[in-house]
Design an enzyme around this catalytic site. Sequence first.
Site, PDB file in Angstrom:
ATOM      1  N   ARG A   2       0.817  -1.222   0.000  1.00  0.00           N
ATOM      2  CA  ARG A   2       0.000   0.000   0.000  1.00  0.00           C
ATOM      3  C   ARG A   2       0.846   1.264   0.000  1.00  0.00           C
ATOM      4  O   ARG A   2       0.391   2.325  -0.380  1.00  0.00           O
ATOM      5  CB  ARG A   2      -0.902   0.041   1.239  1.00  0.00           C
ATOM      6  CG  ARG A   2      -1.884  -1.114   1.330  1.00  0.00           C
ATOM      7  CD  ARG A   2      -2.523  -1.149   2.694  1.00  0.00           C
ATOM      8  NE  ARG A   2      -1.470  -1.443   3.686  1.00  0.00           N
ATOM      9  CZ  ARG A   2      -1.659  -1.399   4.999  1.00  0.00           C
ATOM     10  NH1 ARG A   2      -2.815  -1.029   5.502  1.00  0.00           N
ATOM     11  NH2 ARG A   2      -0.675  -1.698   5.821  1.00  0.00           N
ATOM     12  N   GLN A  19       2.545  25.844  18.118  1.00  0.00           N
ATOM     13  CA  GLN A  19       1.923  26.224  16.851  1.00  0.00           C
ATOM     14  C   GLN A  19       2.395  25.290  15.753  1.00  0.00           C
ATOM     15  O   GLN A  19       3.507  24.770  15.813  1.00  0.00           O
ATOM     16  CB  GLN A  19       2.336  27.641  16.427  1.00  0.00           C
ATOM     17  CG  GLN A  19       1.837  28.742  17.287  1.00  0.00           C
ATOM     18  CD  GLN A  19       2.279  30.125  16.800  1.00  0.00           C
ATOM     19  OE1 GLN A  19       1.952  31.078  17.427  1.00  0.00           O
ATOM     20  NE2 GLN A  19       3.017  30.241  15.720  1.00  0.00           N
ATOM     21  N   ASN A  62       2.664  25.653  11.538  1.00  0.00           N
ATOM     22  CA  ASN A  62       2.567  26.635  10.469  1.00  0.00           C
ATOM     23  C   ASN A  62       2.840  25.987   9.120  1.00  0.00           C
ATOM     24  O   ASN A  62       3.615  25.033   9.039  1.00  0.00           O
ATOM     25  CB  ASN A  62       3.590  27.757  10.685  1.00  0.00           C
ATOM     26  CG  ASN A  62       3.440  28.412  12.042  1.00  0.00           C
ATOM     27  OD1 ASN A  62       2.344  28.611  12.536  1.00  0.00           O
ATOM     28  ND2 ASN A  62       4.559  28.746  12.658  1.00  0.00           N
ATOM     29  N   ARG A  65      13.303  32.723   2.428  1.00  0.00           N
ATOM     30  CA  ARG A  65      12.702  33.192   3.674  1.00  0.00           C
ATOM     31  C   ARG A  65      13.735  33.016   4.782  1.00  0.00           C
ATOM     32  O   ARG A  65      14.248  31.932   4.978  1.00  0.00           O
ATOM     33  CB  ARG A  65      11.442  32.400   4.005  1.00  0.00           C
ATOM     34  CG  ARG A  65      10.336  32.553   2.964  1.00  0.00           C
ATOM     35  CD  ARG A  65       9.139  31.676   3.319  1.00  0.00           C
ATOM     36  NE  ARG A  65       8.114  31.714   2.317  1.00  0.00           N
ATOM     37  CZ  ARG A  65       6.987  32.411   2.410  1.00  0.00           C
ATOM     38  NH1 ARG A  65       6.756  33.152   3.473  1.00  0.00           N
ATOM     39  NH2 ARG A  65       6.092  32.361   1.438  1.00  0.00           N
ATOM     40  N   HIS A 113      15.501  33.926  10.565  1.00  0.00           N
ATOM     41  CA  HIS A 113      14.687  34.368  11.696  1.00  0.00           C
ATOM     42  C   HIS A 113      14.979  33.572  12.969  1.00  0.00           C
ATOM     43  O   HIS A 113      15.256  32.382  12.908  1.00  0.00           O
ATOM     44  CB  HIS A 113      13.201  34.180  11.387  1.00  0.00           C
ATOM     45  CG  HIS A 113      12.783  34.721  10.068  1.00  0.00           C
ATOM     46  ND1 HIS A 113      11.962  34.040   9.214  1.00  0.00           N
ATOM     47  CD2 HIS A 113      13.077  35.884   9.447  1.00  0.00           C
ATOM     48  CE1 HIS A 113      11.752  34.748   8.127  1.00  0.00           C
ATOM     49  NE2 HIS A 113      12.431  35.875   8.239  1.00  0.00           N
ATOM     50  N   LYS A 122      11.984  24.465  16.460  1.00  0.00           N
ATOM     51  CA  LYS A 122      11.204  24.214  15.251  1.00  0.00           C
ATOM     52  C   LYS A 122      11.501  22.813  14.750  1.00  0.00           C
ATOM     53  O   LYS A 122      12.631  22.333  14.853  1.00  0.00           O
ATOM     54  CB  LYS A 122      11.565  25.215  14.144  1.00  0.00           C
ATOM     55  CG  LYS A 122      11.215  26.650  14.462  1.00  0.00           C
ATOM     56  CD  LYS A 122      11.669  27.587  13.352  1.00  0.00           C
ATOM     57  CE  LYS A 122      11.351  29.023  13.720  1.00  0.00           C
ATOM     58  NZ  LYS A 122      11.909  29.968  12.746  1.00  0.00           N
ATOM     59  N   HIS A 153      16.949  30.657  11.447  1.00  0.00           N
ATOM     60  CA  HIS A 153      16.478  29.675  10.479  1.00  0.00           C
ATOM     61  C   HIS A 153      15.977  30.371   9.221  1.00  0.00           C
ATOM     62  O   HIS A 153      15.320  31.408   9.294  1.00  0.00           O
ATOM     63  CB  HIS A 153      15.327  28.860  11.091  1.00  0.00           C
ATOM     64  CG  HIS A 153      14.624  28.014  10.080  1.00  0.00           C
ATOM     65  ND1 HIS A 153      13.401  28.358   9.552  1.00  0.00           N
ATOM     66  CD2 HIS A 153      14.998  26.870   9.479  1.00  0.00           C
ATOM     67  CE1 HIS A 153      13.048  27.434   8.676  1.00  0.00           C
ATOM     68  NE2 HIS A 153      13.993  26.525   8.605  1.00  0.00           N
ATOM     69  N   TYR A 157       5.935  23.623   9.671  1.00  0.00           N
ATOM     70  CA  TYR A 157       6.743  23.846  10.868  1.00  0.00           C
ATOM     71  C   TYR A 157       5.925  23.460  12.095  1.00  0.00           C
ATOM     72  O   TYR A 157       4.797  23.914  12.240  1.00  0.00           O
ATOM     73  CB  TYR A 157       7.016  25.325  11.098  1.00  0.00           C
ATOM     74  CG  TYR A 157       7.707  26.142  10.081  1.00  0.00           C
ATOM     75  CD1 TYR A 157       8.862  26.813  10.454  1.00  0.00           C
ATOM     76  CD2 TYR A 157       7.215  26.332   8.807  1.00  0.00           C
ATOM     77  CE1 TYR A 157       9.509  27.642   9.558  1.00  0.00           C
ATOM     78  CE2 TYR A 157       7.850  27.153   7.915  1.00  0.00           C
ATOM     79  CZ  TYR A 157       9.005  27.810   8.295  1.00  0.00           C
ATOM     80  OH  TYR A 157       9.641  28.634   7.414  1.00  0.00           O
ATOM     81  N   GLU A 208      11.262  38.897  18.117  1.00  0.00           N
ATOM     82  CA  GLU A 208      11.775  38.422  16.832  1.00  0.00           C
ATOM     83  C   GLU A 208      13.052  39.168  16.460  1.00  0.00           C
ATOM     84  O   GLU A 208      13.176  40.373  16.641  1.00  0.00           O
ATOM     85  CB  GLU A 208      10.732  38.623  15.740  1.00  0.00           C
ATOM     86  CG  GLU A 208      11.208  38.131  14.390  1.00  0.00           C
ATOM     87  CD  GLU A 208      10.204  38.376  13.289  1.00  0.00           C
ATOM     88  OE1 GLU A 208      10.232  37.623  12.318  1.00  0.00           O
ATOM     89  OE2 GLU A 208       9.403  39.338  13.395  1.00  0.00           O
ATOM     90  N   LYS A 211      11.294  42.843   4.724  1.00  0.00           N
ATOM     91  CA  LYS A 211      11.791  42.616   6.080  1.00  0.00           C
ATOM     92  C   LYS A 211      13.066  41.775   6.055  1.00  0.00           C
ATOM     93  O   LYS A 211      14.047  42.105   6.715  1.00  0.00           O
ATOM     94  CB  LYS A 211      10.714  41.938   6.935  1.00  0.00           C
ATOM     95  CG  LYS A 211      11.136  41.693   8.366  1.00  0.00           C
ATOM     96  CD  LYS A 211       9.943  41.321   9.227  1.00  0.00           C
ATOM     97  CE  LYS A 211       9.802  39.843   9.367  1.00  0.00           C
ATOM     98  NZ  LYS A 211       8.779  39.445  10.329  1.00  0.00           N
ATOM     99  N   ASP A 212      13.062  40.701   5.265  1.00  0.00           N
ATOM    100  CA  ASP A 212      14.240  39.830   5.218  1.00  0.00           C
ATOM    101  C   ASP A 212      15.424  40.505   4.530  1.00  0.00           C
ATOM    102  O   ASP A 212      16.575  40.224   4.862  1.00  0.00           O
ATOM    103  CB  ASP A 212      13.905  38.501   4.543  1.00  0.00           C
ATOM    104  CG  ASP A 212      13.034  37.617   5.424  1.00  0.00           C
ATOM    105  OD1 ASP A 212      12.882  37.923   6.626  1.00  0.00           O
ATOM    106  OD2 ASP A 212      12.503  36.620   4.909  1.00  0.00           O
TER     107      ASP A 212
END
Length: 184
Positions: A23, A46, A48, A59, A62, A72, A119, A132, A143, A167-168
């Site tokens: 399967r 969380q 995400n 990305r 951070h 994470k 990351h 995540y 942050e 921002k990045d």
Amino acid sequence: MNFIQTELKDAFIIELEKKQDSRGFFARSFCAQEFMTHGLRPKVAQCNVSFNYKKGTLRGMHYQLSPAAETKLIRCTKGAIYDVIIDMRPESPTFLSHIGVELTAGNHRALYVPEMFAHGYQALTDDAEVVYQVGEFYTPGYERGLRYDDPFFNIEWPLEVAEISEKDLNWPLLSMMPVGSASL
């Protein structure tokens, strides 16, 4: 699950231990007890999903400061990404060192990112999707970030950057950050 220690202290690649038959396969992708056995923090606050339209989308980099520092568990569920982490813990023997790992929907690998690790990742395919599991709630006041192209780290991203947020693009270079400050 198979836990593979990376060159960075406390960061692990996690491979599925597949039970296969005609399967397909079944595998556990998270188990708090197994994480604790390996000295990892199993808290999930969380979950995400990040979706990237274009190959080359970047990305990062951070992280969050204490008391909102995040662990994470990163997994690519569609397409492929090049995932990079940097140890930002001043007391760590791997402080300011980084690694890059390819995570794909096909290799089913995950990357465990400890607290106080910056990351980021680059999509290697169009329509790359990343899931995540995060150990703390996102807290904007805690942050921080680093430039993806900081010459200090000299990260070798596999592709030219096709998309990146303002921002990045505007995170500071490490050389511009006060040494020993809480902003690290």
